[in-house]
Design an enzyme around this catalytic site. Sequence first.
Site, PDB file in Angstrom:
ATOM      1  N   GLY A  11       0.793  -1.224   0.000  1.00 16.56           N
ATOM      2  CA  GLY A  11       0.000   0.000   0.000  1.00 16.56           C
ATOM      3  C   GLY A  11       0.822   1.270   0.000  1.00 16.56           C
ATOM      4  O   GLY A  11       0.270   2.365  -0.023  1.00 16.56           O
ATOM      5  N   HIS A  12       2.154   1.165   0.004  1.00 17.53           N
ATOM      6  CA  HIS A  12       3.007   2.365   0.109  1.00 17.53           C
ATOM      7  C   HIS A  12       4.189   2.285  -0.833  1.00 17.53           C
ATOM      8  O   HIS A  12       5.298   2.045  -0.391  1.00 17.53           O
ATOM      9  CB  HIS A  12       3.496   2.507   1.544  1.00 17.53           C
ATOM     10  CG  HIS A  12       3.994   3.871   1.886  1.00 17.53           C
ATOM     11  ND1 HIS A  12       5.302   4.246   1.771  1.00 17.53           N
ATOM     12  CD2 HIS A  12       3.351   4.957   2.352  1.00 17.53           C
ATOM     13  CE1 HIS A  12       5.457   5.491   2.176  1.00 17.53           C
ATOM     14  NE2 HIS A  12       4.277   5.937   2.538  1.00 17.53           N
ATOM     15  N   PHE A  13       4.123   2.479  -2.002  1.00 20.02           N
ATOM     16  CA  PHE A  13       2.957   2.685  -2.870  1.00 20.02           C
ATOM     17  C   PHE A  13       3.035   1.625  -3.945  1.00 20.02           C
ATOM     18  O   PHE A  13       4.139   1.310  -4.381  1.00 20.02           O
ATOM     19  CB  PHE A  13       3.010   4.081  -3.513  1.00 20.02           C
ATOM     20  CG  PHE A  13       3.077   5.199  -2.498  1.00 20.02           C
ATOM     21  CD1 PHE A  13       1.916   5.646  -1.880  1.00 20.02           C
ATOM     22  CD2 PHE A  13       4.278   5.784  -2.152  1.00 20.02           C
ATOM     23  CE1 PHE A  13       1.957   6.695  -0.971  1.00 20.02           C
ATOM     24  CE2 PHE A  13       4.321   6.816  -1.231  1.00 20.02           C
ATOM     25  CZ  PHE A  13       3.169   7.272  -0.634  1.00 20.02           C
TER      26      PHE A  13
END
EC number: 4.2.1.59
Length: 147
Positions: A49-51
Site C-alpha cells: 500500500g506504500h505505494f
Amino acid sequence: MNTMDIHEILKYLPHRYPLLLVDKVLSIETGKSIVAVKSVSINEPFFQGHFPHHPVMPGVLIVEAMAQAAALLTLKSGGESNKEDTVYYFVGIDNVRFKKPVMPGDQLILKVSIDREIKGLWKYSARAEVDDQLVTEAKLMCTARSV
C-alpha cells in the site's frame, strides 16, 4: 566490539514479524554506539500500500528501525537488567529529516549513539544510510518500562 545475529536480537527485542526491523548488528560498543542492518525486501507487507506503483519504505518505519537499534544498544549496555520484561517506549522524536527514499533492495544501515541517560530517560542521535548516503536522521528519546 560485538556483533549480533537474528537469534540473539530476538532474545532482546520483543518485536516480531511484521514489525521486527533489525536483521543484524554489525558492531556495538556498549554504552556508546551501535551499527545495525535492516535489509529492505519487496516482500515487506507495507509495500502493498506504500505505494503499489512506486514502493517506498514509510519514514515512520525507518525511525522505528533506528529506535529498535537504540533499544538493543541500551539493553546490551546493561541499561535494564531484565530484558525479557522490558519494553522501550518513545518519549520524543526531534529534528527528524528524511533526505532520500528507501526502496526495495536497499540495505538500511542504522547508526545510533547514546547522547545521555538521565533517570531512565535515554537520548540518542540516530541516522540511517543507504550506500553511505544519509537517508534519515533524528534525535530519539526513549524510556524503559517493565511489563
